[in-house]
Design a protein around this motif. Structure first.
Motif, PDB file in Angstrom:
ATOM      1  N   TYR A 192       2.617  47.915  -2.703  1.00 43.77           N
ATOM      2  CA  TYR A 192       2.556  49.454  -4.101  1.00 43.77           C
ATOM      3  C   TYR A 192       3.302  50.569  -3.622  1.00 43.77           C
ATOM      4  O   TYR A 192       2.726  51.210  -2.065  1.00 43.77           O
ATOM      5  N   VAL A 231      -0.010  45.059   0.935  1.00 47.62           N
ATOM      6  CA  VAL A 231      -1.067  44.934   0.347  1.00 47.62           C
ATOM      7  C   VAL A 231      -1.217  43.521   1.054  1.00 47.62           C
ATOM      8  O   VAL A 231      -2.083  43.046   2.159  1.00 47.62           O
ATOM      9  N   PRO A 235     -12.383  43.255   4.762  1.00 49.51           N
ATOM     10  CA  PRO A 235     -12.690  44.926   4.827  1.00 49.51           C
ATOM     11  C   PRO A 235     -12.413  45.482   3.185  1.00 49.51           C
ATOM     12  O   PRO A 235     -11.376  45.236   2.738  1.00 49.51           O
ATOM     13  N   SER A 236     -13.215  46.798   3.338  1.00 50.82           N
ATOM     14  CA  SER A 236     -12.432  47.377   1.685  1.00 50.82           C
ATOM     15  C   SER A 236     -10.940  48.086   1.559  1.00 50.82           C
ATOM     16  O   SER A 236     -10.502  48.400   2.758  1.00 50.82           O
ATOM     17  N   GLY A 237     -10.308  47.270   0.354  1.00 51.50           N
ATOM     18  CA  GLY A 237      -9.146  48.103   1.085  1.00 51.50           C
ATOM     19  C   GLY A 237      -8.232  47.338   1.684  1.00 51.50           C
ATOM     20  O   GLY A 237      -7.075  46.929   1.252  1.00 51.50           O
ATOM     21  N   ALA A 238      -8.536  46.092   1.937  1.00 49.68           N
ATOM     22  CA  ALA A 238      -7.655  44.837   2.428  1.00 49.68           C
ATOM     23  C   ALA A 238      -6.823  44.183   1.558  1.00 49.68           C
ATOM     24  O   ALA A 238      -6.005  43.237   1.766  1.00 49.68           O
ATOM     25  N   GLY A 239      -7.333  44.282   0.527  1.00 52.82           N
ATOM     26  CA  GLY A 239      -6.125  43.583  -0.796  1.00 52.82           C
ATOM     27  C   GLY A 239      -7.324  42.835  -1.787  1.00 52.82           C
ATOM     28  O   GLY A 239      -5.978  41.835  -2.456  1.00 52.82           O
ATOM     29  N   LYS A 240      -8.681  42.505  -1.534  1.00 61.05           N
ATOM     30  CA  LYS A 240      -8.719  40.983  -2.588  1.00 61.05           C
ATOM     31  C   LYS A 240      -9.119  40.967  -3.934  1.00 61.05           C
ATOM     32  O   LYS A 240      -8.096  40.154  -3.998  1.00 61.05           O
ATOM     33  N   SER A 241      -8.867  42.176  -4.213  1.00 60.93           N
ATOM     34  CA  SER A 241      -8.841  42.524  -5.707  1.00 60.93           C
ATOM     35  C   SER A 241      -7.034  42.423  -6.140  1.00 60.93           C
ATOM     36  O   SER A 241      -7.298  41.443  -6.744  1.00 60.93           O
ATOM     37  N   THR A 242      -6.518  42.657  -5.597  1.00 57.34           N
ATOM     38  CA  THR A 242      -5.471  42.855  -5.552  1.00 57.34           C
ATOM     39  C   THR A 242      -5.231  41.244  -5.373  1.00 57.34           C
ATOM     40  O   THR A 242      -4.166  40.682  -6.991  1.00 57.34           O
ATOM     41  N   GLU A 288     -16.750  40.645  -7.167  1.00 54.44           N
ATOM     42  CA  GLU A 288     -17.843  41.288  -6.949  1.00 54.44           C
ATOM     43  C   GLU A 288     -18.815  40.932  -7.976  1.00 54.44           C
ATOM     44  O   GLU A 288     -19.039  42.316  -8.285  1.00 54.44           O
ATOM     45  N   HIS A 342     -18.327  40.973  -0.864  1.00 53.95           N
ATOM     46  CA  HIS A 342     -18.774  42.300   0.168  1.00 53.95           C
ATOM     47  C   HIS A 342     -20.142  40.835   0.810  1.00 53.95           C
ATOM     48  O   HIS A 342     -20.930  41.735   1.286  1.00 53.95           O
TER      49      HIS A 342
END
Ligand SMILES: Nc1ncnc2c1ncn2[C@@H]1O[C@H](COP(=O)(O)OP(=O)(O)OP(=O)(O)O)[C@@H](O)[C@H]1O
Ligand SMILES: [Mg+2]
Length: 224
Positions: free
Chosen positions: A14, A23, A42-49, A171, A204
């Protein structure tokens, strides 16, 4: 056996002004038909990406994603993306996004109607799947008239009704209380097993991750 999903050397960055954040730093993995995979990290690791790339909601910078014989690259056209999303994947998000002006039954019929399936047939298929997720008594209700847990199961029914090659869930139990979470996991696990669905879920929550047949961890742009 050819895997249902093959991801090769996926990169995604990004840009925020001058700053470029990478990411996903060369992700490769495969998933066989009928597998239920959980992606944690972890949060921000890029899972949703990553999930958005798998579902062609976004394009990779480089690398390829093959789903059931269809390939996504950075060069994919908008038309190819539309067909890919229509035919190959079903999405479940944390917020279910049911269309408020349509009944539960109509919401679940929608993916089939978009594919050109006749109304009667779409209605029968939607009613059948809604019965299986325990919402046979809620067909004519509006989304505003059912509970959060019921909405999430309706959204799951909508994602699976067209029997997509790949089901992606980001999630899906994030907004549910423990009772509704347990119910959702039970329904998901039962359908996955009975219909040999191929499911990738980002979560999570240990309870949901434990229901999967394989767990992958995303950290520092790598999957392990
Ligand atoms: N559209 C965007 N523009 C710029 N940066 C983005 C964008 N989307 C995500 N990011 C950044 O990319 C990183 C990964 O985000 P992503 O949403 O994939 O994380 P995640 O693993 O799903 O986190 P969470 O568990 O909190 O949902 C984060 O640092 C985020 O700020
Ligand atoms: Mg996320």
């Amino acid at each position: 056996m050819q895997p249902l999903l093959a991801v090769r050397e996926l990169h995604k960055s990004y840009h925020d002004g001058e700053i470029r954040a990478e990411v996903l730093k060369g992700i490769s993995f495969t998933v066989n038909a009928g597998e239920f995979v959980a992606i944690q990290g972890p949060s921000g690791a890029g899972k949703s990406t990553l999930l958005n790339l798998l579902g062609a909601l976004d394009k990779p910078d480089s690398g390829t994603i093959e789903v059931d014989g269809r390939t996504i690259t950075s060069a994919i056209t908008e038309q190819e993306i539309d067909l890919f999303r229509r035919d190959k994947v079903g999405f479940v998000f944390q917020n279910h996004y049911l269309l408020q002006e349509f009944t539960v039954l109509e919401n679940v019929m929608l993916p089939l109607r978009v594919q050109g399936i006749p109304k009667e047939q779409a209605m029968a298929a939607a009613a059948e799947i809604l019965n299986r997720v325990g919402l046979g008594h809620r067909l004519q209700h509006l989304p505003s008239q059912i509970s959060g847990g019921e909405s999430q199961r309706a959204a799951f029914a909508r994602a699976v009704v067209k029997k997509p090659a790949l089901i992606l869930a980001d999630e899906p139990t994030g907004n549910l209380d423990s009772e509704n979470r347990a119910k959702f996991i039970e329904v998901l696990s039962a359908l996955q097993e009975q219909d040999q669905l191929t499911v990738i879920v980002v979560t999570h929550e240990q309870e949901l991750a434990q229901a999967a047949s394989r767990r992958l961890h995303l950290r520092d742009g790598q999957l392990g």
